[in-house]
Design a protein around this motif. Structure first.
Motif, PDB file in Angstrom:
ATOM      1  N   HIS A   1      -2.409  -3.869   6.494  1.00  0.00           N
ATOM      2  CA  HIS A   1      -1.018  -4.335   6.615  1.00  0.00           C
ATOM      3  C   HIS A   1      -0.418  -3.944   7.968  1.00  0.00           C
ATOM      4  O   HIS A   1       0.325  -4.716   8.582  1.00  0.00           O
ATOM      5  N   GLU A   2      -0.736  -2.748   8.439  1.00  0.00           N
ATOM      6  CA  GLU A   2      -0.169  -2.299   9.718  1.00  0.00           C
ATOM      7  C   GLU A   2      -0.695  -3.143  10.882  1.00  0.00           C
ATOM      8  O   GLU A   2       0.069  -3.553  11.762  1.00  0.00           O
TER       9      GLU A   2
ATOM     10  N   ALA B   1       0.850  -1.200   0.000  1.00  0.00           N
ATOM     11  CA  ALA B   1       0.000   0.000   0.000  1.00  0.00           C
ATOM     12  C   ALA B   1       0.884   1.249   0.000  1.00  0.00           C
ATOM     13  O   ALA B   1       0.807   2.072   0.909  1.00  0.00           O
TER      14      ALA B   1
ATOM     15  N   ALA C   1      -1.821  -6.151  10.828  1.00  0.00           N
ATOM     16  CA  ALA C   1      -1.367  -7.546  10.735  1.00  0.00           C
ATOM     17  C   ALA C   1       0.153  -7.677  10.765  1.00  0.00           C
ATOM     18  O   ALA C   1       0.686  -8.766  10.515  1.00  0.00           O
TER      19      ALA C   1
ATOM     20  N   VAL D   1       4.384   0.057   2.765  1.00  0.00           N
ATOM     21  CA  VAL D   1       3.157   0.612   3.341  1.00  0.00           C
ATOM     22  C   VAL D   1       3.412   2.064   3.739  1.00  0.00           C
ATOM     23  O   VAL D   1       4.387   2.355   4.438  1.00  0.00           O
TER      24      VAL D   1
ATOM     25  N   GLY E   1      -3.584  -0.064   3.548  1.00  0.00           N
ATOM     26  CA  GLY E   1      -2.450   0.288   4.408  1.00  0.00           C
ATOM     27  C   GLY E   1      -2.659  -0.133   5.845  1.00  0.00           C
ATOM     28  O   GLY E   1      -1.820  -0.816   6.446  1.00  0.00           O
ATOM     29  N   ILE E   2      -3.788   0.272   6.419  1.00  0.00           N
ATOM     30  CA  ILE E   2      -4.033  -0.018   7.828  1.00  0.00           C
ATOM     31  C   ILE E   2      -4.169  -1.524   8.063  1.00  0.00           C
ATOM     32  O   ILE E   2      -3.767  -2.034   9.118  1.00  0.00           O
TER      33      ILE E   2
ATOM     34  N   ILE F   1       6.771  -3.452   5.673  1.00  0.00           N
ATOM     35  CA  ILE F   1       6.169  -4.361   6.657  1.00  0.00           C
ATOM     36  C   ILE F   1       6.053  -5.737   6.000  1.00  0.00           C
ATOM     37  O   ILE F   1       5.349  -5.887   5.000  1.00  0.00           O
TER      38      ILE F   1
END
Lengths: 244, 244
Positions: free
Chosen positions: B93-94, A122, B96, A237, B90-91, A232
């Motif tokens: 991925h963050e 992302a 997880a 990201v 994005g969030i 990540i």
């Protein structure tokens, strides 16, 4: 009323088109487009008349499309990615300017910034710029200025047409401009052949990208993060700022 | 292996999703998302478990998605437009980040810049920026700087979240910043409710937009052309520079 659909094909095969785009191609009599894209779709629409031509023949392609529409045919001119992003939507409107009686409907699709970003993770989640490094139609000085402004504004950047044989050093020059404002450790990514055979990606840094552009070609899209971007689990990201 | 699909819904109903996105929703056990988007799609996928919540609960939504995946469910978290552009990619991925064993696949879609541009004509055909005027997650000073850089670079601009009750004057402020570098006659456009009931658009100029922002709300996307943009048969077209 004569009708022209400008149909976005998205990044790859029929699966990445919208249902709306597929329906428009099914509804038309004639499909026009660049050789490569017509060859990709013609088996899915066997009963259509196809008109195709080569690279840099965009104006001729739009004129042929308009001619068919003026004969009363419903015509679809196809464009890879999104027709409104470095695609055929603009030039089709320009060529048909003298014929307000011809209705032009643009059917949007997924542009490489979005399809490539999805593969990398992302990277473009908040404010970003799309910049093409091709100076066929835009003076290089203007491209340089845009790169400088994009980096100065801490935008994430998606770079189209990043490198070709004739423009072997443009991506390196572009990285040097971004490096005026961004740290060399900012994550960068390259996606090759999005949605096609041979699709693959690399996650790197702005500094490494600058020093190793040789793997980038005209089938690549390049991504540079902003000052907040991070990696990540192997994905790039860019946080929007949520508190976890 | 546990799997999370982050599925982009595109601008409206199922017709504007890609076949790939529809297949991912069909393949999953659980679909999570914001109330409004779940209500839009739930009738198309009747046999799924749905988990929905309200605005500004993005982190909770991602945690619920991860919890289901860790239980062994295949989960799809949906996002309107493109999940990678001000969306959930994005969030997710963050949230997880601590679970590299959970595979996250982002399925791209059509973002409002592209779907709105198609309605207006071809305003974004070459280099452009996407900027959100929401200062919930980004400081307003940073947004102002990006607007200034975008206009300085003669980018076309797509503005997301252009105006709300609490931010009634932000779009006017944004226009004033762009007017530092662009002429007031530059074409501008507003698209309301892209792909939904009540879809409509207006073609205007930067100066007129600045003086009449009252019709713009959180369901609008705003477009500002560059110095070359023009209006052809009521559509905004930014020429790329082809010789006709």
């Amino acid at each position: 009323m004569s009708k022209i659909y400008v149909v976005s094909l998205g990044p790859g095969g029929k699966e990445q088109m919208t249902c709306r785009a597929v329906k428009a191609l099914e509804a038309c009599d004639v499909i026009t487009g660049y050789n490569v894209y017509i060859d990709l779709i013609k088996d899915d629409f066997p009963d259509k008349k196809f008109i195709k031509n080569g690279m840099r023949k965009e104006v001729d392609r739009c004129k042929a499309t308009l001619d068919e529409a003026l004969k009363g045919q419903t015509v679809a001119i196809v464009s890879s990615g999104d027709a409104g992003v470095y695609g055929m939507a603009g030039i089709m409107h320009e060529v048909a300017a003298g014929h307000p009686e011809v209705e032009i409907e643009v059917i949007p699709g997924i542009t490489a910034a979005c399809s490539g970003a999805a593969i990398l993770g992302a990277p473009l989640i908040c404010d970003f710029c799309l910049i093409s490094l091709s100076d066929l139609l835009t003076p290089w000085e203007k491209i340089e200025k845009r790169l400088d402004c994009a980096a100065r504004g801490d935008f994430c950047i998606a770079i189209y047409n990043p490198r070709s044989h004739k423009r072997a050093d443009y991506l390196q020059k572009a990285c040097d401009i971004v490096l005026r404002h961004q740290d060399g450790d900012v994550p960068a990514g390259i996606v090759h052949n999005i949605g096609r055979d041979g699709e693959c990606c690399e996650v790197t840094t702005l500094k490494e990208l600058r020093d190793h552009t040789e793997g980038v070609d005209m089938f690549s899209t390049v991504f540079i993060g902003n000052s907040q971007s991070k990696v990540i689990n192997g994905k790039i990201v860019t946080p929007r700022g949520y508190h976890l």
